[in-house]
Design a protein around this motif. Structure first.
Motif: not given
Length: 342
Positions: A266-270
């Protein structure tokens, strides 16, 4: 005895200590006598089977091509939690609706169970369009999507690259990327984020060498004196008869909990990057006035192109809009989809 919990000035939840708060018409397991339901399955682009419930209004003319709406469940939930309720209520208004289990959750395929892969989640919504758009009774030019909680960010991600989604609505949206990177109200520091990433990376070694899958987050299994108010809000839905549901692919201890080693995806989800490119397709954002997640709907609305609308529901928290039918603005959702899927 009822207690009122307040965080950051927002009223989050009101419930009894002895059971679920069923006030405001909480009706997660609603069964409509005005629609028929059929279990359906289809492959997404990566050949995983996605399972859903197809709701069709009784008396629908099979020769007519109808408008359709895809409904996505909250993150960590399954279609039986909130999504089926919304799908049935909208089917009562004349739409064909499809509630689906995202890959790795519920009855849909994907291993390990409860894995996080936001691109795959978005793909599932496009696969649902594939399925509906090839049914003879559906007008493929009149397909909308509705995402609840985390699915709100997944339908936005999908709609950015799938123009077949003609109208996009979200309810109690969580931007799952920002929530995991920054925390609510940007309460998580970069150092805290790096610690989470490091822990997940070490867990990959453990699982690669045959160790047990570890889980993170989700809803607590029991309330304690120091349980956070937001956790109490989720507990009242996910851990009580109000909304508890354990699919065959899970256990009561694992429901709502993503795998530790994958949650950092999720930390790479924008999802909000390029959200304006969805325009001129219409977008509707609905959030509770007292919701801890309200910031995400407001940010998406700020960034989205026209036409767009933000509806703030008075006296409603985040989870209230999962199933409290007296608070959920079904009339607004109906008007939005009827106006934009005609």
């Amino acid at each position: 005895m009822k207690r009122l919990f307040i965080l950051l000035g927002f009223v989050l939840s009101s419930f009894t200590a002895f059971g679920a708060d069923m006030s405001h018409g909480a009706d997660n397991f609603f069964k409509s006598d005005k629609v028929t339901v059929q279990k359906v399955s289809f492959k997404n682009q990566y050949q995983l089977t996605v399972v859903g419930n197809l709701f069709v209004p009784k008396g629908l003319d099979p020769a007519a091509r109808s408008a359709a709406i895809i409904v996505g469940h909250p993150m960590g939930a399954v279609k039986e939690q909130s999504a089926n309720l919304y799908a049935q209520k909208l089917a009562e208004q004349g739409f064909v609706t499809l509630s689906l289990d995202l890959s790795f959750w519920g009855e849909s395929e994907g291993a390990p169970r409860n894995a996080v892969l936001p691109d795959m989640y978005a793909e599932d919504f496009s696969a649902a369009v594939d399925y509906l758009g090839t049914r003879p009774f559906i007008d493929r030019e009149r397909i909308g999507v509705l995402g609840i909680c985390g699915s709100g960010s997944f339908v936005i991600s999908a709609a950015k690259i799938d123009p077949r989604m003609k109208a996009i609505a979200t309810v109690s949206m969580y931007d799952m990327g920002a929530a995991n990177r920054d925390g609510l109200k940007h309460s998580q520091s970069l150092e805290q984020r790096k610690q989470i990433i490091a822990q997940a990376a070490e867990q990959r070694y453990a699982e690669f060498t045959g160790g047990k899958v570890a889980y993170t987050g989700g809803t607590v299994l029991e309330l304690k004196a120091d349980t956070h108010p937001i956790q109490r809000e989720f507990f009242d839905f996910y851990r009580t008869p109000r909304g508890e549901f354990t699919p065959a692919s899970s256990t009561p201890q694992q429901t709502t909990r993503p795998t530790l080693s994958s949650n950092t995806k999720f930390m790479n989800f924008y999802p909000f990057v390029d959200i304006e490119s969805i325009s001129p397709r219409p977008m509707l954002f609905i959030a509770g006035a007292d919701a801890h997640s309200r910031e995400f709907s407001e940010e998406a609305f700020r960034l989205a192109g026209q036409p767009k609308e933000l509806v703030i529901v008075p006296n409603a928290g985040h989870v209230d809009l999962y199933d409290r039918v007296e608070l959920i603005p079904f009339a607004k959702l109906t008007q939005f989809f009827k106006s934009n899927l005609k």
